[in-house]
Every structure is written in structure tokens, then in C-alpha cells.
Write a protein that holds these residues in place. Sequence first.
Motif, mmCIF file in Angstrom:
data_model
loop_
_atom_site.group_PDB
_atom_site.id
_atom_site.type_symbol
_atom_site.label_atom_id
_atom_site.label_comp_id
_atom_site.label_asym_id
_atom_site.label_seq_id
_atom_site.Cartn_x
_atom_site.Cartn_y
_atom_site.Cartn_z
ATOM 1 N N VAL A 122 52.544 58.736 33.966
ATOM 2 C CA VAL A 122 52.813 57.840 35.096
ATOM 3 C C VAL A 122 51.700 56.796 35.151
ATOM 4 O O VAL A 122 50.514 57.126 34.991
ATOM 5 N N ASP A 123 52.086 55.532 35.401
ATOM 6 C CA ASP A 123 51.110 54.447 35.544
ATOM 7 C C ASP A 123 50.756 54.309 37.018
ATOM 8 O O ASP A 123 51.588 53.901 37.841
ATOM 9 N N LEU A 124 49.516 54.667 37.384
ATOM 10 C CA LEU A 124 49.093 54.587 38.777
ATOM 11 C C LEU A 124 49.174 53.159 39.302
ATOM 12 O O LEU A 124 49.582 52.925 40.449
ATOM 13 N N ALA A 125 48.786 52.200 38.477
ATOM 14 C CA ALA A 125 48.787 50.802 38.927
ATOM 15 C C ALA A 125 50.195 50.359 39.310
ATOM 16 O O ALA A 125 50.396 49.688 40.336
ATOM 17 N N LEU B 204 44.900 44.182 46.792
ATOM 18 C CA LEU B 204 45.262 45.156 45.757
ATOM 19 C C LEU B 204 44.427 44.897 44.515
ATOM 20 O O LEU B 204 44.523 43.818 43.901
ATOM 21 N N ARG B 205 43.576 45.838 44.156
ATOM 22 C CA ARG B 205 42.740 45.723 42.955
ATOM 23 C C ARG B 205 43.008 46.949 42.083
ATOM 24 O O ARG B 205 42.431 48.019 42.286
ATOM 25 N N VAL C 136 43.471 48.450 48.503
ATOM 26 C CA VAL C 136 43.946 49.485 47.582
ATOM 27 C C VAL C 136 43.248 49.279 46.251
ATOM 28 O O VAL C 136 43.219 48.155 45.721
ATOM 29 N N GLN C 137 42.690 50.373 45.695
ATOM 30 C CA GLN C 137 42.008 50.311 44.409
ATOM 31 C C GLN C 137 42.396 51.527 43.571
ATOM 32 O O GLN C 137 42.766 52.575 44.113
ATOM 33 N N TRP D 133 42.030 54.734 45.830
ATOM 34 C CA TRP D 133 41.501 54.689 47.184
ATOM 35 C C TRP D 133 42.363 53.755 48.022
ATOM 36 O O TRP D 133 42.849 52.725 47.538
ATOM 37 N N LEU D 134 42.533 54.107 49.269
ATOM 38 C CA LEU D 134 43.262 53.281 50.227
ATOM 39 C C LEU D 134 42.403 53.200 51.482
ATOM 40 O O LEU D 134 41.991 54.228 52.028
ATOM 41 N N GLU D 135 42.143 51.970 51.934
ATOM 42 C CA GLU D 135 41.194 51.774 53.026
ATOM 43 C C GLU D 135 41.820 50.906 54.107
ATOM 44 O O GLU D 135 42.496 49.910 53.818
ATOM 45 N N ASN D 136 41.619 51.305 55.362
ATOM 46 C CA ASN D 136 42.085 50.503 56.498
ATOM 47 C C ASN D 136 41.136 50.714 57.671
ATOM 48 O O ASN D 136 40.397 51.710 57.728
#
Length: 457
Positions: A308-311, A334-335, A371-372, A381-384
Motif C-alpha cells: 500500500v502507498d501511504l502517500a 499535505l507533505r 499531514v506528513q 502524522w496528522l496535526e490540528n
Amino acid sequence: MRSTLGLRLGLTVALTMGGLFAVIDYLVDAELYRRFDVGLAARAQALTAYLGAPGAGRQLPIEALLPQFGGHGHTDFYQVWDGHGAVLARSASSHGRDLARPAQPSRDGAYYDLRLPDGHRGRALARVVPLPSDDPRGALLVVVAEEREALDALERRLHRILVTGTGGTLLLVLVLTAWSIRRALAPLDAFGRAVAELPLDGGGQPPPGDDLPSELAPVAGKLAATLERLLAALERERRFSRDLAHELRTPLAEARLLAELARRQPGIAGAHLAQLDAALAEMTKIVNGLLYLARVEAGSEQPQPEPVDLAALLAAQAERCRMPATDHGLDWQLRVEPCWVLTDAALLERLLAILFDNAVQHAPPGDCLRVQCACDPPALWLENAAPLLEPADLGRLAERFFHRHEGGNGAHSGLGLALARALATALGLQLSFTLDGGRLRVSLGGFAPVPADPAQG
């Protein structure tokens, strides 16, 4: 089991000891009779040599050479017949009474039991001795007998010793067997008591069975695992019922109120029915979430690993949430870079959907969702922003129905992060939460990288 095992072992030991007694008794009796018969054969040989010699009548009496045959004796006897049945000689100990002749005498000798002239039981050897053709006696029948009362007494004494020894040994073995069985099965008894006393309300743990014999350890391990799964299933059922009752109480009350309003105010029933439909949708969401969470926790959702491709998955989720994020006044950063991992695509996609929806739902307007993902090692990682979240809340974020109204609409079932934690566990991933400067950072790691192709190495 203890009684059956003890009975079988007891019978086995008894049969073994009985067989051993029979063998020893046979060997002892055979040896006693062999020695007794050897003595008879030696005396018969001496008599044969004496009586068969020329001029035997002019020699000394046999009693002079073998005093045990004298008149004072009462244990040794002999008698000699010629070929015509006439008595040629008998021992003085016979006192003129004849010894019983064998039914079929032979030159090799015949051993037989008889009643002696003095009335005691005895054993005799009869042997036919051929003589020269010119000897008028024709042949000699020599019978040598000896009292066997002493032999019988010794045999009875040995029997008593064998019976006493065998019985005592058997009793000792049975006692030791019963003690050994009780001692060997003591861990099994303790295990059985622990299982019988195990509460089914989730307040205990199945006994490990470490003290059981190696033959029973696999059975105990399987039983403990089964009991553990049963207790976990009971706990999930109780939690499901409790959560369902807790979360459906308010939507059901709203649905009943809206239905009553629609009945009383027919003119605006359409608006009430729309609200009723929203309440029913919320209840459906709660029930579906609880059912799916129960399946994941029960292990019904088994991962099927594939590359699976995470990106690509992260980009797809960001695109899916772009419109709801715009409606909430949110922006995306989105990085990502191509990163292939080995995992279940469907379960990971649902896990990411929960994390993205949670970020969109709880981030305050004007926030930028970041999102990285990285490949060494694979992680994302997901940040808010989470201005109302406290560090003490991090440990409870993945609990069921824990939520804060943090600038979003706050209308959610409270199952999202709990389901995300269950999915991460099913996938073998690590889901963690950190809070830094008022921003919540959700980390997902532990991915298995796709093995490199040797042909490309």
C-alpha cells in the motif's frame, strides 16, 4: 479420573506382583526338587554300583556303608527287586514293609511321590539296572526313597515368606501409587478449583496452569485462552449494551419528541420529520460504529496484508475531506512522499478516514491541518489545533464517547478514536497522541516496509 487411574494402576501392580510370585515360586520349587532329586540319584547310583557288583551278597551290608538306611533311621529307604519280582533287599528302616513300585520303571530312572513305610510322605527314584546275561537275577529294580516332610515344610515356609513379602510389597506399592497420584494431580485439582471459582463478571483472570504436568499444559493453555476469549466476549457484550443504552437515550428521546410535535403540529410536520430523520441517522451511525468496533475487538476483522502507498492514501483522504474542511473554514498542508508499506488497505483506509474526520470535526475555524508521512521508518502524522484540550486528556482520547466541544460542532458519537485505536491494534500499528503548543499531533507508526525486490538490488 483419579479412581480410574488408581484402579488400573492397582490392577496392573497386582497382576505384576502375582505373576512375579508365580515365577519365583516355580523357580524355588524347581530348585528344591532338583536338589532333592540329585541326592536321590546319588544314593541310587551308589546302591546300583554295590548291588550290581559280583559277589554282592558276600559284601558288607549296605547299612554299614550308608547308615541312613539303618533301622534307627526313618527318613531314607531303599528296596531292590530282581527281574522276576522277588525282593532282593530292603532297608532296615522299612521294618519289613515294601515301598510302592512305580507304574513304568525305566533305565533312565523315574521320580514319583509315594507313602513311605512309616506313613510319611516321600519321594522316590526307581531305576532299572540291567545285568549280564548269565546273571540269574536278570535285572535289578532299585528304588531309593526319602521322606519329604522337611522339604514340604521348607516349601510352605518359603510360600509364606513369598506371600507375605508380595502382599506387603503390593500394599506398599498401592499406598505409594495413591500418594503419587494425589501428588501428581494436585496441580490439576488446584487448576480445576481456580476455573470453578473464576467469576464470569470479568473480575478475574483464567489460571495459567504453569504447575501442571507437561502432558496437560497444552490443554490448560488452550482452556485458559478459551476462557480469556469468553470473558473478553462477555465484557464486549456488556460494554456494547452499556454504550448502546447510554448513547441512544438522547437520540431516542429526541425522536419521540419530534414525532409528538409532528403529530400535534401537522402544518410544520415536514421540518419535524427532517429533524427526526437526522436523529435516526445519528442513531444508525452510533449502532454501526458500535457493531464495527465490537467486530474489530473480537478479531473478526483480520488484516490481509498487501503493498500500500501511504502517500496515495493520505492524498485521497485529504481530497475526500476538502469540502467539509472548507465548510469549517479549514485549510490543508499535505507533505507526503511515496512510501510503500505492507498492510491491509481497507482497514488502514478506514483508520485514516476516522483520523481525518476527527481532525476536521474538532479543529477550530481558520486552522491549518497538517499531514506528513516519512519512509525511514514508515510513519505518518496528522496535526490540528486543539486549544481546549489539556495534557491530562491525552490518555482518554481513545476512550469511548470521550469528546470535547472544541470549536467544531461537537456532534459525533464519541467512538471515532476508540475505533481508530482498535483498528491500529488489529493492524499491529502504534497510535499515539501528543500535545504541543495547543496543537494535537496524532502519530501512526509501526508499519512493515515492503521487502525489496532482489532483482532490483
